[in-house]
Design a protein around this motif. Structure first.
Motif, PDB file in Angstrom:
ATOM      1  N   UNK A 103       0.836  -1.194   0.000  1.00 14.13           N
ATOM      2  CA  UNK A 103       0.000   0.000   0.000  1.00 14.13           C
ATOM      3  C   UNK A 103       0.869   1.241   0.000  1.00 14.13           C
ATOM      4  N   UNK A 104       0.274   2.402  -0.237  1.00 16.34           N
ATOM      5  CA  UNK A 104       1.066   3.636  -0.322  1.00 16.34           C
ATOM      6  C   UNK A 104       1.751   3.998   0.984  1.00 16.34           C
ATOM      7  N   UNK A 105       1.096   3.759   2.132  1.00 12.70           N
ATOM      8  CA  UNK A 105       1.723   4.095   3.413  1.00 12.70           C
ATOM      9  C   UNK A 105       2.926   3.204   3.668  1.00 12.70           C
ATOM     10  N   UNK A 106       2.751   1.906   3.430  1.00 14.30           N
ATOM     11  CA  UNK A 106       3.873   0.996   3.652  1.00 14.30           C
ATOM     12  C   UNK A 106       5.002   1.268   2.666  1.00 14.30           C
ATOM     13  N   UNK A 107       4.680   1.751   1.480  1.00 12.48           N
ATOM     14  CA  UNK A 107       5.732   2.113   0.522  1.00 12.48           C
ATOM     15  C   UNK A 107       6.586   3.258   1.075  1.00 12.48           C
ATOM     16  N   UNK A 108       5.929   4.222   1.742  1.00 16.03           N
ATOM     17  CA  UNK A 108       6.675   5.313   2.358  1.00 16.03           C
ATOM     18  C   UNK A 108       7.564   4.794   3.483  1.00 16.03           C
TER      19      UNK A 108
END
Length: 822
Positions: free
Chosen positions: A142-147
């Motif tokens: 997901x985008x948060x985990x990518x960050x």
């Protein structure tokens, strides 16, 4: 080497196996390809998967085998693989999959962890890059985990340039937006360490020495982060994060001085036993995706202790706090205790606020979320205990706990605008499922601020009276059925299922269930609806009030023209109401017999477990007894939530002697008109007769008092007691030797608390001019001597002389004695 993976905009559901494997560069094929086995989480979702050809349990590299249970599971899995019994214990997953060629991916032995649900979710793949060289690929889902993965990459690259010598870090082997490939830090002989030891301390000392600085709290990044997160939590209008926890964060933040100077430095952010390997020479740490460039002092040490205790050993908040601070003092002895205390509170504020916001954004909550929220709540309570009333903290924690249950309970008869702030004298009534009711009892009996918790069980409920360390009280009724003796009032399951959310997310009954239960409760107890309840329902719109009255007519055949009329108990209508309730299917004859039997059994148990208290007050007229008794009664009723009965002088099972001649009312009128000690009886025979009459009243009356009051938990206050017959017989027109009356005290009930109030004779004469100064002095000395003798002889009772000069001081001292007894 390239392992490029696209990052999706949503979290992949691991139950959707093809979708997950597509993220990893695998696609379903009809023939050939790789077959997979898997191991589920306790909730049935997929936890690990690996090729069926795997000969070693490589997925254990992704498992924290620190606890005895975990080590047993790990040993069992290794035995299964050694015996080649994987097919017996681990199911084969449907389908066959082959690499698409979009990225280089291990095509032989690998194991995949599907990730922990939440915004930070990522899959982690372990495989051998070369013989004896394991690597881990982190794949954000997901985008948060990518960050987070990108942040971890930056952190590792930065830290590896520092050349740390006391601990090891993973090396970044490859990174692209869809993945992070890093080396393993496990060395031969390394193990998980569940205790914080010298190697952990050495690691943190080197980090602190390299990155640490001192600055005003208000100027630090951690303060900015904490204040922003706490403010954000307060502004959430709809959230599953409980109101009590969010409010306690705000209160704790307000206790800190932003102008004080603190130490800050780099923190791992998730420094736990499962993110460390303890090698023969030094520590190795990994999983730095939550790293904090500027955290409060010893953030990692506190996190190590708290997470291990909450998620693994499940220890109490008191033990966690004690252990965390003791560990900090042992390994960082030069840090002042006051600074450690502030650092501990800053850690809690940051960790709890961060976690709460994370779980607010998370749709599905796994069981560990409730463990953490309840554990954090208890830790915050300990920090706020010196500054907030313990009763209020207990209400915060209990209502939070109830909201975190699988089936949230319901607050019955909610009358406060916010159930988290009930009136100071209000009790809490909670309807729960039966298993949750028992859990609620355990919660209250082991509450960290409870000095004592008295359980009063009944057939359909458990009542818990909590006395807290600051002297405040809370009485909680935990119900699993809505019953009155043999009758069921409402279906508890239906009330729970139809509950609504009120202010602060508190579950409350629907309007109709609330009114009907409240009305039935008081009417079946032969009582009017109390004014506060009536006013609450009278504030409703006219249409809502009419609907409630119409329901009483339809359900019970009773017609009222207004809520005020319905609030007044009418015996004839109550008989009809009871008859109507008995006709309901839930109140069939067999059901009523069964409930009646349970009620009788619970009553019999309560009968044999008296919880009442008898307190006596003695003293000459003018010593202030009446005023003190009035205040004690009020405090017992309002603060201690006790039913109080005041008795004058004796049990009065037998009427006063003059009633035989003048009648009860006439005798009472003459008693009021006549001054004490004015009787002219000096005859031995007459005195013996009069005393024998009163003595019988004491001996047999004490049994009546026990049956009526003491066994039912009531507090009985005696305005004068048997001691007057010993020291002041003239007051009862009796003239007998004190040795005789004192000896016969052996057969009279010995109250637990006996207070003799006295004052300066001149002060007493100012109040009442009924006795001479010499008589007052003589009686005072006799009572003091008598109480000293009785206190030495009867050790189970207390005989306390109190000089009643200042009312508040007197009441405070009496309150201390009562608190010890209750």
């Amino acid at each position: 080497m390239t392992h490029s993976l696209p990052v999706s905009d949503h979290t992949t559901d691991p139950a959707d196996l093809p979708a997950l494997l597509a993220r990893l560069g695998y696609a379903p094929v009809a023939t050939g390809g790789v077959r997979l086995r898997g191991c589920p989480n306790p909730d049935g979702s997929l936890r690990w998967l690996w090729p069926t050809t795997l000969r070693q349990p490589l997925f254990l590299e992704l498992y924290n085998a620190a606890s005895p249970k975990a080590r047993l599971f790990s040993a069992f899995v290794r035995l299964v693989f050694f015996c080649r019994l994987q097919g017996v214990f681990f199911r084969r997953l449907p389908g066959q999959f082959a690499a698409t060629g979009q990225q280089v991916w291990p095509r032989a032995d690998f194991a995949l962890f599907t990730g922990t649900p939440g915004p930070n979710r990522k899959a982690v793949c372990c495989y051998a890059l070369a013989p004896g060289q394991l690597v881990f690929a982190k794949l954000p889902l997901g985008p948060v985990s990518a960050e987070k993965v990108q942040a971890e990459t930056t952190t590792l690259l930065h830290l590896n340039q520092r050349g740390f010598t006391r601990f090891d870090l993973p090396r970044v082997l490859d990174y692209e937006p869809g993945h992070l490939l890093q080396s393993s830090v496990q060395v031969p002989g390394a193990r998980r360490a569940t205790r914080f030891g010298p190697a952990h301390a050495s690691c943190l000392q080197e980090l602190l020495a390299t990155t640490g600085t001192r600055q005003p709290l208000a100027a630090s990044n951690c303060w900015e982060s904490i204040t922003g997160q706490v403010a954000e939590l307060q502004e959430l209008s709809e959230t599953r994060v409980p109101f009590g926890l969010r409010t306690k964060l705000r209160h704790l933040l307000a206790t800190l001085d932003p102008n004080q100077e603190i130490s800050v430095g780099f923190a791992h952010g998730d420094f736990t036993p499962w993110n460390c390997w303890l090698g023969p020479e030094k520590l190795a740490i990994y999983d730095l995706e939550l790293a904090l460039p500027e955290a409060s002092l010893l953030y990692d040490l506190f996190h190590f202790e708290v997470q291990q205790a909450l998620l693994t050993t499940r220890r109490s908040a008191v033990d966690i706090r004690t252990q965390a601070l003791a560990t900090a003092q042992r390994h960082f002895a030069t840090v002042p205790a006051a600074e450690l205390g502030v650092a501990w509170q800053l850690y809690l504020l940051h960790q709890v606020a961060t976690g709460a916001l994370l779980y607010h954004a998370q749709t599905a909550w796994h069981p560990q979320v409730s463990w953490l929220l309840n554990g954090w709540n208890a830790l915050l309570t300990l920090e706020l205990a010196p500054a907030m009333e313990h009763r209020q903290l207990a209400i915060f924690d209990l209502l939070d706990y109830v909201q975190l249950l699988g089936q949230p309970g319901v607050v019955l008869k909610p009358r406060a605008a916010n159930a988290y702030y009930p009136a100071p004298s209000s009790d809490l009534d909670l309807l729960l499922e039966e298993a949750d009711m028992e859990a609620g009892v355990h919660f209250l009996r082991h509450y960290p601020l409870a000095q004592s918790a008295v359980l009063r069980p009944a057939a359909h409920m458990q009542s818990v009276d909590c006395l807290f360390q600051d002297g405040s009280l809370l009485s909680v009724d935990l119900l699993h059925q809505l019953e009155r003796m043999e009758l069921r009032l409402l279906d508890a399951e239906a009330v729970l299922s139809q509950a609504e959310r009120a202010v602060a997310g508190v579950p409350v009954p629907s309007l109709r269930d609330d009114f009907v239960y409240t009305w039935l409760f008081y009417w079946l107890n032969q009582s009017n609806l109390p004014l506060n309840h009536l006013r609450h329902f009278q504030q409703l719109a006219a249409g809502q009030q009419a609907a409630l009255l119409a329901h009483l007519t339809a359900a019970y055949g009773l017609t009222f023209h207004s809520l005020a009329e319905a609030s007044v108990y009418v015996p004839a209508k109550a008989e009809h109401l009871a008859f109507t309730l008995r006709q309901a299917q839930a109140n069939g004859r067999l059901h009523r017999w069964a409930r009646g039997l349970r009620y009788l059994l619970s009553t019999a148990v309560e009968f044999g477990r008296p919880g009442g208290l008898i307190i006596t007050f003695s003293g000459v007229d003018g010593a202030g007894k009446s005023t003190v008794i009035e205040h004690v009664k009020e405090r017992l009723e309002k603060k201690w939530r006790k039913r109080v009965v005041v008795i004058r002088h004796r049990p009065s099972v037998l009427p006063i002697i003059s009633a035989w001649k003048y009648g009860k009312q006439g005798a009472e009128a003459r008693s009021v008109q006549n001054l004490p000690r004015q009787g002219q009886n000096y005859s031995l025979g007459s005195s013996l007769a009069r005393f024998a009459y009163y003595y019988v009243d004491y001996v047999f009356g004490q049994a009546v008092i026990w049956l009526r009051h003491t066994r039912r938990g009531h507090v009985v206050l005696y305005d004068r007691y048997y001691f007057d017959f010993i020291n002041d017989g003239r007051r009862s027109n009796i003239d007998l030797p004190a040795r005789l009356t004192q000896a016969l005290y052996a057969l009279v009930n010995k109250p637990r608390l006996n207070f003799f109030l006295y004052a300066d004779p001149q002060e007493i004469l100012r109040r009442k001019q009924e006795l001479s100064a010499s008589t007052i002095t003589q009686l005072t000395q006799q009572y003091k001597t008598l109480f000293g003798q009785l206190g030495a002889r009867y050790r189970d009772s207390r005989y306390v002389p109190i000089e009643n000069q200042d009312l508040d001081t007197t009441l405070a001292l009496i309150g201390q004695y009562i608190q010890q007894e209750i």
